[in-house]
Design a protein around this motif. Structure first.
Motif, PDB file in Angstrom:
ATOM      1  N   ALA A  18      36.905 -58.917  68.334  1.00 11.85           N
ATOM      2  CA  ALA A  18      36.886 -58.093  67.314  1.00 11.85           C
ATOM      3  C   ALA A  18      35.781 -57.533  66.621  1.00 11.85           C
ATOM      4  O   ALA A  18      35.324 -56.727  66.309  1.00 11.85           O
ATOM      5  CB  ALA A  18      38.055 -58.166  66.255  1.00 11.85           C
ATOM      6  N   ASP A  19      34.666 -58.586  66.627  1.00 11.87           N
ATOM      7  CA  ASP A  19      33.512 -58.698  65.512  1.00 11.87           C
ATOM      8  C   ASP A  19      32.402 -59.181  66.329  1.00 11.87           C
ATOM      9  O   ASP A  19      32.018 -60.009  67.002  1.00 11.87           O
ATOM     10  CB  ASP A  19      33.583 -59.577  64.583  1.00 11.87           C
ATOM     11  N   PRO A  20      31.776 -57.852  66.667  1.00 14.83           N
ATOM     12  CA  PRO A  20      30.286 -58.075  67.579  1.00 14.83           C
ATOM     13  C   PRO A  20      29.364 -58.880  66.932  1.00 14.83           C
ATOM     14  O   PRO A  20      28.583 -59.424  67.886  1.00 14.83           O
ATOM     15  CB  PRO A  20      29.814 -56.521  67.579  1.00 14.83           C
ATOM     16  N   ARG A  21      29.565 -59.222  65.610  1.00 15.65           N
ATOM     17  CA  ARG A  21      28.391 -60.207  65.034  1.00 15.65           C
ATOM     18  C   ARG A  21      28.644 -61.685  65.585  1.00 15.65           C
ATOM     19  O   ARG A  21      27.793 -62.291  65.808  1.00 15.65           O
ATOM     20  CB  ARG A  21      28.481 -60.133  63.731  1.00 15.65           C
ATOM     21  N   ILE A  22      30.079 -61.853  65.710  1.00 17.27           N
ATOM     22  CA  ILE A  22      30.185 -63.347  66.289  1.00 17.27           C
ATOM     23  C   ILE A  22      30.220 -63.263  67.678  1.00 17.27           C
ATOM     24  O   ILE A  22      29.578 -64.374  68.092  1.00 17.27           O
ATOM     25  CB  ILE A  22      31.664 -63.621  65.655  1.00 17.27           C
ATOM     26  N   ARG A  23      30.607 -62.286  68.268  1.00 12.78           N
ATOM     27  CA  ARG A  23      30.441 -62.105  69.780  1.00 12.78           C
ATOM     28  C   ARG A  23      29.085 -62.269  70.438  1.00 12.78           C
ATOM     29  O   ARG A  23      29.026 -63.084  71.136  1.00 12.78           O
ATOM     30  CB  ARG A  23      31.055 -60.812  70.199  1.00 12.78           C
ATOM     31  N   ASN A  38      28.836 -48.991  59.890  1.00 10.85           N
ATOM     32  CA  ASN A  38      30.021 -49.641  60.262  1.00 10.85           C
ATOM     33  C   ASN A  38      29.600 -50.785  60.921  1.00 10.85           C
ATOM     34  O   ASN A  38      28.887 -50.841  62.099  1.00 10.85           O
ATOM     35  CB  ASN A  38      30.898 -48.684  60.834  1.00 10.85           C
ATOM     36  N   PRO A  39      30.000 -51.927  60.435  1.00  9.43           N
ATOM     37  CA  PRO A  39      29.447 -53.285  61.282  1.00  9.43           C
ATOM     38  C   PRO A  39      30.004 -53.584  62.772  1.00  9.43           C
ATOM     39  O   PRO A  39      29.378 -54.176  63.675  1.00  9.43           O
ATOM     40  CB  PRO A  39      29.545 -54.461  60.592  1.00  9.43           C
ATOM     41  N   ARG A  99      18.322 -49.021  72.360  1.00  7.07           N
ATOM     42  CA  ARG A  99      18.726 -49.301  70.994  1.00  7.07           C
ATOM     43  C   ARG A  99      20.040 -48.695  70.546  1.00  7.07           C
ATOM     44  O   ARG A  99      20.852 -49.387  69.650  1.00  7.07           O
ATOM     45  CB  ARG A  99      17.868 -48.677  69.692  1.00  7.07           C
ATOM     46  N   MET A 100      20.542 -47.537  71.251  1.00  8.87           N
ATOM     47  CA  MET A 100      21.854 -47.031  70.932  1.00  8.87           C
ATOM     48  C   MET A 100      23.157 -47.768  71.456  1.00  8.87           C
ATOM     49  O   MET A 100      24.258 -47.731  70.524  1.00  8.87           O
ATOM     50  CB  MET A 100      21.882 -45.824  71.615  1.00  8.87           C
ATOM     51  N   HIS A 104      23.971 -55.124  62.848  1.00  4.39           N
ATOM     52  CA  HIS A 104      23.254 -56.366  62.420  1.00  4.39           C
ATOM     53  C   HIS A 104      22.199 -56.876  63.221  1.00  4.39           C
ATOM     54  O   HIS A 104      21.412 -57.700  62.995  1.00  4.39           O
ATOM     55  CB  HIS A 104      24.493 -57.588  62.367  1.00  4.39           C
ATOM     56  N   GLN A 105      21.928 -56.205  64.392  1.00  4.04           N
ATOM     57  CA  GLN A 105      20.805 -56.330  65.141  1.00  4.04           C
ATOM     58  C   GLN A 105      19.574 -55.798  64.914  1.00  4.04           C
ATOM     59  O   GLN A 105      18.624 -56.017  65.338  1.00  4.04           O
ATOM     60  CB  GLN A 105      21.079 -56.125  66.762  1.00  4.04           C
ATOM     61  N   LEU A 106      19.707 -54.828  63.921  1.00  2.00           N
ATOM     62  CA  LEU A 106      18.507 -54.042  63.579  1.00  2.00           C
ATOM     63  C   LEU A 106      18.188 -54.374  62.062  1.00  2.00           C
ATOM     64  O   LEU A 106      18.738 -55.182  61.208  1.00  2.00           O
ATOM     65  CB  LEU A 106      19.018 -52.432  63.356  1.00  2.00           C
ATOM     66  N   SER A 107      16.788 -54.214  61.823  1.00  2.00           N
ATOM     67  CA  SER A 107      16.345 -54.580  60.286  1.00  2.00           C
ATOM     68  C   SER A 107      16.664 -53.473  59.466  1.00  2.00           C
ATOM     69  O   SER A 107      17.065 -52.373  59.689  1.00  2.00           O
ATOM     70  CB  SER A 107      14.715 -54.808  60.426  1.00  2.00           C
ATOM     71  N   GLY A 108      16.310 -53.748  58.024  1.00  2.00           N
ATOM     72  CA  GLY A 108      16.772 -52.724  57.382  1.00  2.00           C
ATOM     73  C   GLY A 108      15.936 -51.575  57.115  1.00  2.00           C
ATOM     74  O   GLY A 108      16.862 -50.335  57.176  1.00  2.00           O
TER      75      GLY A 108
END
Lengths: 327, 459, 694
Positions: free
Chosen positions: A318-323, C112-113, C158-159, C164-168
């Motif tokens: 569900a969470d790409p950050r953890i995946r 949206n993360p 990039r798309m 979270h993989q991108l900088s501010g």
């Protein structure tokens, strides 16, 4: 993913050792095997020979941790700890105090338990999430207020009431389903409907209320505002943006539900006469069969950890950050 | 008459004293008062609080135990003495609420020697009626009316006294205070409080009057009064709901804070401890522990002076083991919070000012995690009351000789299948439990909103 | 459709917009009253105001995205011929993200993360595309095109990235791409660069400018930063306590602000020119919006207040053709401001601070300081790497001097501060205070040394325990170190300290939440001063405060230094504050100091290419003081895997192969200035001072 799984199982090992040691202490330190024998034989004026016979029969005649009379490796293996506790690690449960093979019994009873627990969990999640989303859609209205009031009432009702009332109404008054019992194969379905239904209904109060707060928490986030600023419809905001994000705390929360499943199994299985692990444990408690209870404590911990790992995996999906951090 | 102090009694009163002294302490500190002020200004919380207090009063009365004579083995509570008539007037077997006759027919030898199957008159229920069939309903109505009038009278006295106090406290004339309360424009929702009280007083007095002459909730299999049993169940529920958390609270706080503050190996050990404990499903752990306790008690029966004492010890042990299963959650929560607080700027500032770790823990960390503890305490209560019923139902709860809602449900489990159906024991137990749990849940919600900063930001 | 009421050349017009907050059982609070704005094609209008003045609420109201408790009480919002406030919600959704788009302050949380950025942009594209353009292939093409237009390289790759993989900075670019998806006519940008570093801010502002030039987009820029306004806006509207107080052309405004509030605001921006004087701080605080009465809302704090200001609401007065002001002073024509330019207060006429004349005696010495945070994995906590937050820093601090430590977020400057205080234990290097090596001290010995070094934090709201009284907060050090063990004596001392920082003694028995941000920061300073430290580490003490309050705190810090002779290590990213306050400056990049020197040298003749870029990126009000832009590409690299050699080389405009291979040595370019760069040695490629405009 495989590496991740192996790592997780490896991490669970010290916990299982801890559980094992804990159960050993609980069962053999507070009460001596003599006490157990006395309890089983049921007579206070039982002779010491009868006790010794019973102990020898059930393998409790060995020393607890160290067998001085044996030699070599057997000083360690010929002990109660090794025979009764350490062997649990290879799922060798031994014989119950009434002489049956516990491993066989468990393998027979695993399936009915699963047939109740898994649908209860999955259907319960789906129902709770849908209801919560529906309430959130009407947030800050009278509907929201009324729903929350109903939820608090629902969760204040004892689970026993759901079971007893459910059986009474569905089985006795309406004759929709058989009151209790079990059958093999597809015939089991008619016996399973009521326990599952009751399991789901009993969970609505607490589940929907919890998920509602998760959704409300998400709905105030900045990205929701961004989505609205794009011109996204409120339904889409809820189902596409909010739902996906709220799934993360919901899945984490499933871990908290797992022990409740055990509790539920204990109640529903014994009440509806379903030959699963729950009723097995309950019967063992009532017959004071220490060997079975001990095995079930360990097996319960194993199942809990398996559930934990499964939850973690779904959480990862569900969470790409953890995946992405795991791969 | 000698006082007998059971362990749970002592702990329960210790808890009450603790709460009162904390109240006095908090009253002088604004940051502690503010959330509570928020609580007492919510009408839901006030109503719930009054209902919980009525349960609490009964529970506390039931926690002062006496031995009526030095030789007597039986230990009774003040509450038992108060409801002596309820306790002692047992029928032979089942009877429905307000019944004057037993539920099942009995063979009775007539005076002329013939044998008849009749519903026999109850020994106590409606025994004062000469013609029960004809007089019963009007008698019930009359007695209820009498109870209601008594209740309203007592209620009026109490309300007038409170409004007088309120007027005196807020330095306004009695009439102004009365109008303010009547219109509902007081900070504390007195009107709601009085309405709740009115309901309680009326119900209380009516049941008191009626229960003198009838079994208002019927009798159970062995003829015991169900109303009395339900009232006795209150104490058990309260003890489980409060002592459980309290027993494990010190451990949870100390370990949770230590793990979060000192980190390193301390953290590792504590984390291992609670992960291991929490990975055993609670029911199984409780089952195993209770089983072991039973074995111990059976084998050491001579160590206990009385059945009451033995049941009490089992209750305490149940609290302890329930505490162990619920302790891990709080410990984990406190560890996380302490980890966050440790990085807070004011803790860093205190460190750089040379404040000792012990002082930082007591001045900065502990006061800031207390709201979390408070929320957990209140939120856990209702769950534990419900858990007691379930555990007793599966025979791993309180001692079978102890009065508890779980035991009531357990012994009545098959009564719905009887013909005619016996519904009152179950209903009474569920109803008493439901009211307490609902009130506790409503109260807990308000408390959580008041203490949780995240929640208060949202409104 | 309704007939347009306003002049046709206005693309977007807001008339008399008012917003209020509904409250439970209390009368509603009017938070925005009677705002009028208008925008034309290709124009940038800045809405300027301090925090809490209602500017963000205004923006949300224009989108009809107000939080549930806030309601629009009246007014009209007109986009070309459409009255937005009268549209049904379904049609308003078409406008949102279509003709009217918005970007937000926090790019970190605004995406949206759990969705890829491609999916998020595609969603916006699909919503506003013609049905024929909603085929997946066309949508993808459009997404790629949008990503390309906001300057994201390799858009096809990039798309598929998650936020979270991108900088501010990249995230804000994605936000802009999303806003552009519906080909908007008006873009509302709510503090679009506040959360970004200056070099990134410069990139994003430039991007918005370029887009505007290409598409004729009208931009409503909401900001609190006067520099950003001066560099990007055509016109501006100043907002105070829920009202507009001045509307003007940028050029006119910065040349001659008409409202007393605007004048003070402009004067409170610290600059090098004011370094020997006091900043113009605005006393008091913005009135709570539920307490505004009839009259001018600024009257309480105004230096030119007159009796009628308290009673009569001022009307709009024309100052020049495009400049209007809501102030009674302008009722009778032009205002002569010299009437209020009284002689500067006595404390301003002072000798220059000590360190500029006395030779520095080193009070604090930091040698080769390293702080690495290990990254641990797995069951047995294997160390798999380290975040090199501080990677070899050398510093000295003399008695009574102010050294500014400057750098962008993530460069490790805060960690340096904490490592000096031993709040973060250094991995290597030395910290010597008055000859005592602090890194070797443990337990009681360290505790006794603590009184010499103190810290003031960035966020005054988080820096005080909400459950303690101010008396106990300020007295904490006095008690802990046994300086004033007696309660009565301690109270006496705390009262003196509060007086020193300008807080009334009634504060003793109050809790922190009863004070405003500026007051809290004063209390924090008093707490630090209680133990009579010689060195005060100020970790961004003003960056959470509004400009006018910042000026108060800077004035206080300067006064305290003159009175007490303490040294400051001033950690900041704000170069304007540095130029006002510091004698020496150290510039930090990715854990290392790249340039160190006297403030005058570093700020006017920077030698390191990074310092040059940093300085040129700072938005400046005075057009004549603007530098040639040195735009940096890319973002700050990760301190886990810093680039080889010179950490700056991947972004450096002057980089040569040598830079990637070796660490550059520290080169002294004058008696006081040091640079860590190869380029200063390359004889014929000597780094030109970037401010050749001067």
């Amino acid at each position: 993913m495989t590496a991740y799984l192996i790592r997780r199982i490896w991490q669970a090992l010290p916990i299982l050792i801890g559980v094992n040691v804990l159960t050993f202490m609980l069962f053999f330190v507070l009460n001596s095997p003599d006490d157990m024998a006395r309890m089983q034989l049921g007579d206070k004026r039982v002779t010491q020979t009868a006790i010794d016979n019973w102990k020898a029969e059930h393998g409790y005649h060995l020393p607890l941790l160290y067998n001085a009379s044996a030699s070599g490796i057997e000083t360690v293996t010929d002990t109660i700890f090794f025979q009764k506790s350490a062997k649990l690690f290879v799922f060798d449960f031994g014989l119950s105090d009434s002489g049956r093979d516990i491993g066989y019994d468990i393998s027979q009873r695993l399936w009915p338990s699963f047939a109740i627990a898994a649908p209860s969990l999955v259907i319960g999640l789906m129902v709770n999430i849908s209801l919560a989303l529906l309430i959130v859609l009407f947030r800050a209205t009278v509907i929201d207020l009324m729903s929350v009031a109903v939820l608090v009432v629902l969760l204040s009702i004892s689970g026993l009431f759901y079971i007893i009332a459910g059986q009474f109404v569905m089985g006795k008054l309406l004759h929709l389903v058989p009151i209790s019992g079990y059958d093999t194969g597809l015939n089991a379905i008619k016996f399973l409907v009521l326990p599952i239904l009751i399991g789901v209904v009993a969970g609505i109060g607490s589940g929907v209320r919890l998920y509602r707060t998760f959704f409300l928490e998400e709905i105030e986030r900045d990205y929701v505002r961004t989505a609205r600023a794009k011109g996204v419809h409120e339904w889409v905001v809820l189902f596409r943006h909010v739902f996906r994000n709220a799934l993360i705390p919901i899945l984490t929360g499933v871990v908290a539900i797992l022990p409740l499943l055990f509790m539920g199994a204990l109640l529903t299985e014994s009440f509806f006469g379903i030959p699963g692990l729950g009723s097995y444990t309950l019967d063992a408690i009532n017959r004071q069969d220490f060997a079975i209870v001990r095995s079930m404590v360990f097996l319960g911990a194993v199942l809990y950890i398996v559930g934990l790992i499964l939850t973690d995996i779904s959480y990862t999906i569900a969470d790409p950050r953890i995946r992405l951090a795991n791969s | 008459m000698t006082l007998v102090i059971l362990t749970t009694d002592a702990l329960l009163f210790l808890l009450v004293i603790g709460i009162i002294s904390f109240g006095i302490y908090a009253a002088r500190r604004e940051h502690l008062r503010a959330p509570w002020r928020h609580v007492v200004r919510s009408s839901i919380a006030v109503a719930a609080l009054i209902i919980c207090s009525s349960y609490l009063i009964i529970g506390l009365l039931d926690s002062i135990h006496l031995r009526t004579s030095p030789t007597a083995t039986q230990v009774v509570s003040v509450f038992d003495l108060w409801c002596d008539s309820l306790r002692t007037r047992d029928e032979k077997t089942y009877s429905a609420p307000f019944a004057t006759h037993a539920l099942a027919k009995e063979t009775v030898m007539q005076a002329d020697g013939t044998v008849m199957r009749v519903y026999p008159r109850l020994q106590y229920g409606g025994a004062h009626l000469i013609d029960p069939v004809h007089d019963r309903n009007s008698d019930i109505l009359r007695t209820a009316l009498l109870g209601m009038i008594q209740g309203l009278f007592a209620w009026t006295l109490v309300v007038l006294a409170v409004i007088q106090l309120f007027a005196w406290h807020s330095r306004q004339p009695f009439n102004t205070a009365l109008t303010a309360v009547w219109r509902g424009d007081t900070d504390i929702p007195w009107r709601t409080a009085f309405i709740t009280c009115a309901a309680l007083f009326i119900v209380g007095f009516i049941s008191a009057e009626l229960s003198q002459h009838y079994h208002i909730l019927g009798t159970d299999k062995v003829g015991g009064d169900v109303f009395y049993q339900s009232l006795k169940g209150i104490r058990t529920g309260l003890v489980i709901g409060t002592l459980t958390t309290l027993v494990m609270l010190p451990a949870a706080i100390v370990l949770g804070i230590m793990a979060g503050y000192f980190r390193g190996w301390v953290d590792d050990v504590i984390q291992y401890l609670y992960t291991t404990l929490s990975s055993i499903p609670g029911v199984l752990l409780i089952a195993a522990a209770i089983l072991m306790l039973q074995t111990y008690m059976t084998n050491h029966a001579e160590d206990f002076n009385s059945l009451v004492e033995r049941a009490d010890l089992r209750l305490l042990f149940l609290c302890l083991i329930l505490g162990i299963t619920s302790w891990t959650g709080l410990c984990r929560l406190l560890r996380g919070e302490t980890l966050k607080l440790r990085q807070a700027d004011y803790v860093q500032a205190a460190l750089s000012l040379g404040v000792r770790h012990s002082t930082i823990l007591s001045r900065h960390i502990l006061p800031n995690v207390l709201p979390l503890v408070m929320i957990t305490l209140v939120l856990d209560f209702s769950g534990l009351v419900l858990a007691e019923a379930v555990l007793s139902y599966v025979n791993i709860g309180v001692d079978p000789t102890m009065h508890s809602w779980g035991n009531m449900i357990n012994s009545a489990r098959l009564e719905l299948a009887r013909e005619p159906i016996v519904w009152w024991s179950l209903t009474a137990a569920f109803l008493f439990m439901f009211i307490l749990v609902l009130a506790a849940n409503l109260f807990a919600d308000v408390v959580r909103d008041a203490f949780d900063p995240r929640m208060s930001n949202r409104r | 459709m309704t007939t347009p009421l306003l002049a046709i050349e206005n693309l977007f017009a807001v008339q008399n917009l008012s917003i209020h907050f509904e409250r439970h059982a209390q009368p509603p609070i009017a938070v925005v009253s009677g705002v009028d704005l208008h925008l034309q094609r290709g124009e940038t209008l800045a809405l300027l105001g301090e925090s809490g003045c209602g500017k963000s609420l205004t923006a949300l109201a224009l989108m009809r995205l107000l939080p549930p408790a806030a309601r629009i009480s009246g007014g009209r919002v007109q986009l070309e011929a459409t009255n937005l406030l009268a549209l049904p919600e379904a049609q308003m959704r078409q406008v949102r993200g279509g003709r009217l788009a918005m970007i937000f302050q926090e790019p970190q949380t605004s995406l949206n993360p759990v969705l890829t950025i491609g999916a998020q942009i595609a969603e916006a594209v699909r919503l506003h595309a013609k049905p024929a353009d909603r085929q997946p292939a066309r949508v993808t093409r459009r997404v790629l095109q949008l990503l390309d237009s906001v300057g994201i390289s390799a858009p096809a790759r990039r798309m598929r990235d998650y936020p979270h993989q991108l900088s501010g900075g990249m995230k804000q670019r994605v936000m802009i791409a999303m806003a552009l998806a519906g080909d908007p006519q008006v873009l509302i940008a709510d503090e679009p660069t506040t959360a970004l570093d200056v070099t990134i801010q410069a990139q994003v502002l430039q991007l918005i400018k370029d887009l505007q030039r290409d598409t004729g987009l009208a931009v409503l820029l909401i900001t609190h930063d006067l520099g950003v306004v001066a560099e990007t806006a055509d016109r501006l509207a100043v907002m105070y306590a829920g009202q507009l107080v001045e509307v003007a052309d940028c050029a006119q405004f910065f040349a001659a602000p008409a409202h007393p509030y605007s004048r003070k605001l402009l004067a409170s921006v610290p600059t090098a020119a004011q370094r020997h004087g006091k900043l113009a701080a605005i006393p008091g605080r913005v009135p709570p919006l539920d307490q505004v009465s009839g009259g001018c809302r600024f009257a309480e704090r105004c230096f030119a207040v007159q009796p009628r200001c308290q009673s009569t609401v001022p009307n709009w007065q024309q100052v020049q053709n495009a400049q209007q002001v809501r102030c009674h002073l302008w009722q009778n024509g032009a205002v002569d401001w010299t009437r209020w330019d009284t002689a500067p207060p006595a404390s301003v006429v002072t000798t220059p601070p000590v360190a500029e004349i006395t030779p520095p005696a080193h009070l604090l010495e930091v040698i080769d300081l390293k702080v690495h945070f290990p990254i641990q994995r797995g069951l047995f906590k294997r160390t798999v790497g380290a975040v090199r937050a501080v990677d070899g820093v050398n510093l000295t601090l003399a008695a009574g001097e102010t050294l500014a430590l400057v750098g962008e977020s993530g460069c490790g400057k805060t960690t340096v501060g904490k490592a000096i205080l031993q709040l973060e234990r250094p991995t290597g290097g030395q910290v010597r205070y008055a000859g005592v090596e602090l890194t070797q001290l443990r337990g009681e010995a360290l505790r006794q040394q603590r009184r010499a070094l103190q810290i003031v934090f960035q966020d005054p709201f988080a820096a005080m325990n909400p459950r303690l009284l101010v008396e106990d907060i300020v007295g904490e050090g006095l008690q802990a170190l046994g300086i004033e063990p007696q309660r009565a004596r301690r109270r006496q001392r705390v009262t003196e300290l509060l007086d020193l920082v300008g807080i009334d003694a009634t504060a003793l028995q109050r809790y922190p939440h009863e004070f405003s941000g500026g007051q809290r920061q004063r209390i924090c300073i008093a707490r630090a001063l209680a133990v009579m430290p010689q060195v005060l580490i100020c970790d961004e003490p003003t960056s959470a405060l509004d400009v006018s309050v910042q000026a108060q705190i800077l004035n206080l810090l300067k006064e305290l230094q003159q009175q007490l002779g303490i040294s400051y290590l001033f950690i900041t990213h704000n170069l304007a504050v540095v130029s006002y306050l510091a004698q020496r400056v150290a510039v930090m990049y990715l854990g290392r100091i790249v340039e160190l020197g006297m403030a005058a040298e570093v700020l006017t003749a920077p030698r390191h290419p990074y310092t040059q870029a940093l300085l040129s990126a700072v938005p400046v009000i005075d057009p004549s003081a603007r530098r040639q832009p040195v735009r940096l590409s890319g973002d700050l690299p990760s301190p886990i895997t810093p680039p080889s050699g010179c950490h700056f080389h991947p972004r450096c405009p002057l980089a040569r192969p040598q830079c990637a291979q070796m660490e550059p040595p520290v080169v002294a370019v004058s008696a006081t200035q040091q640079v860590r760069c190869f380029a200063v040695q390359w004889s014929n490629h000597c780094v030109k001072p970037a401010n050749d405009a001067k």
